[in-house]
Design a protein around this motif. Structure first.
Motif, mmCIF file in Angstrom:
data_model
loop_
_atom_site.group_PDB
_atom_site.id
_atom_site.type_symbol
_atom_site.label_atom_id
_atom_site.label_comp_id
_atom_site.label_asym_id
_atom_site.label_seq_id
_atom_site.Cartn_x
_atom_site.Cartn_y
_atom_site.Cartn_z
ATOM 1 N N ALA A 7 0.869 -1.173 0.000
ATOM 2 C CA ALA A 7 0.000 0.000 0.000
ATOM 3 C C ALA A 7 0.907 1.225 0.000
ATOM 4 C CB ALA A 7 -0.901 -0.001 1.236
ATOM 5 N N PHE A 8 0.623 2.186 -0.872
ATOM 6 C CA PHE A 8 1.549 3.312 -0.974
ATOM 7 C C PHE A 8 0.852 4.610 -1.341
ATOM 8 C CE2 PHE A 8 1.152 1.745 -5.258
ATOM 9 C CZ PHE A 8 1.324 2.841 -6.094
ATOM 10 N N PHE A 9 1.450 5.688 -0.864
ATOM 11 C CA PHE A 9 1.077 7.045 -1.238
ATOM 12 C C PHE A 9 2.264 7.604 -2.005
ATOM 13 C CE2 PHE A 9 1.048 11.603 -0.854
ATOM 14 C CZ PHE A 9 -0.283 11.979 -0.859
ATOM 15 N N SER A 10 2.006 8.185 -3.152
ATOM 16 C CA SER A 10 3.079 8.780 -3.940
ATOM 17 C C SER A 10 2.517 9.975 -4.683
ATOM 18 C CB SER A 10 3.652 7.757 -4.926
ATOM 19 O OG SER A 10 4.823 8.251 -5.548
ATOM 20 N N ARG A 11 3.352 10.970 -4.873
ATOM 21 C CA ARG A 11 2.913 12.189 -5.536
ATOM 22 C C ARG A 11 3.885 12.542 -6.649
ATOM 23 N NH1 ARG A 11 4.542 17.060 -5.353
ATOM 24 N NH2 ARG A 11 3.195 18.798 -5.853
#
Length: 176
Positions: A7-11
């Motif tokens: 699970a990841f958050f990336s911008r």
């Protein structure tokens, strides 16, 4: 058979790289996650905010600081039905103001992580893991939160060997 979730958050958009701003189409955290897919068998889930931060870096970090100070829980574009099938969760995110973006808190608070193993990975430009490991423990009570891996975002494309070593140290390998 044990199952793993990344699970990841990336911008993407304008990002900070060792003293300079640069526009990128894929965020540093997602670059590392894409390397992970070559190293282990895992499902992936991207933690996307319904109302994303600004594409302008300086505005983005001010928005992230405001969310942190308010202890906000940004709404996500989608959610997993359940994490029951997963024994291990690799949780990847950038370091925003010394911890993870508050959208990660939204994700963590939605599910029961009791009895699960969480491996935190944090991309950053020199601030390391910050307080994020402790914050993961706080928002995922009952989880076995392992020592995290800090990856300098400017070198995300070269992180595969470090990630492979970290996975091996934590018992993850292809076919796990």
């Amino acid at each position: 058979m044990a199952k793993t979730l990344i699970a990841f958050f990336s911008r993407a958009d304008e990002n900070y790289f060792g003293g300079a701003m640069r526009y990128v189409k894929v965020g540093n955290t997602e670059i590392v996650v894409n390397q992970m897919k070559d190293l282990i068998d895992a499902d992936t889930f991207k933690i996307d905010m319904k109302d994303p931060y600004s594409p302008v870096y300086m505005t983005c970090i001010e928005e992230a600081k405001k969310d942190l100070r308010k202890n906000a829980r940004p709404e996500l574009t989608s959610y997993l039905d359940s994490i029951d099938a997963y024994d291990t969760i690799v949780l990847a995110y950038p370091n925003y103001w010394g911890t993870f973006p508050m959208a990660v808190a939204t994700f963590l608070e939605r599910y029961d992580f009791a009895g699960k193993t969480i491996l935190p990975l944090c991309t950053n430009e020199g601030s390391g893991m910050g307080s994020s490991e402790g914050d993961v423990r706080k928002y995922a009570p009952g989880a076995d939160v392992k020592n995290g891996l800090a990856i300098t975002g400017s070198y995300a494309a070269d992180a595969k060997a470090a990630v492979e070593k970290w996975f091996a140290e934590n018992g993850l390998k292809k076919g796990y």
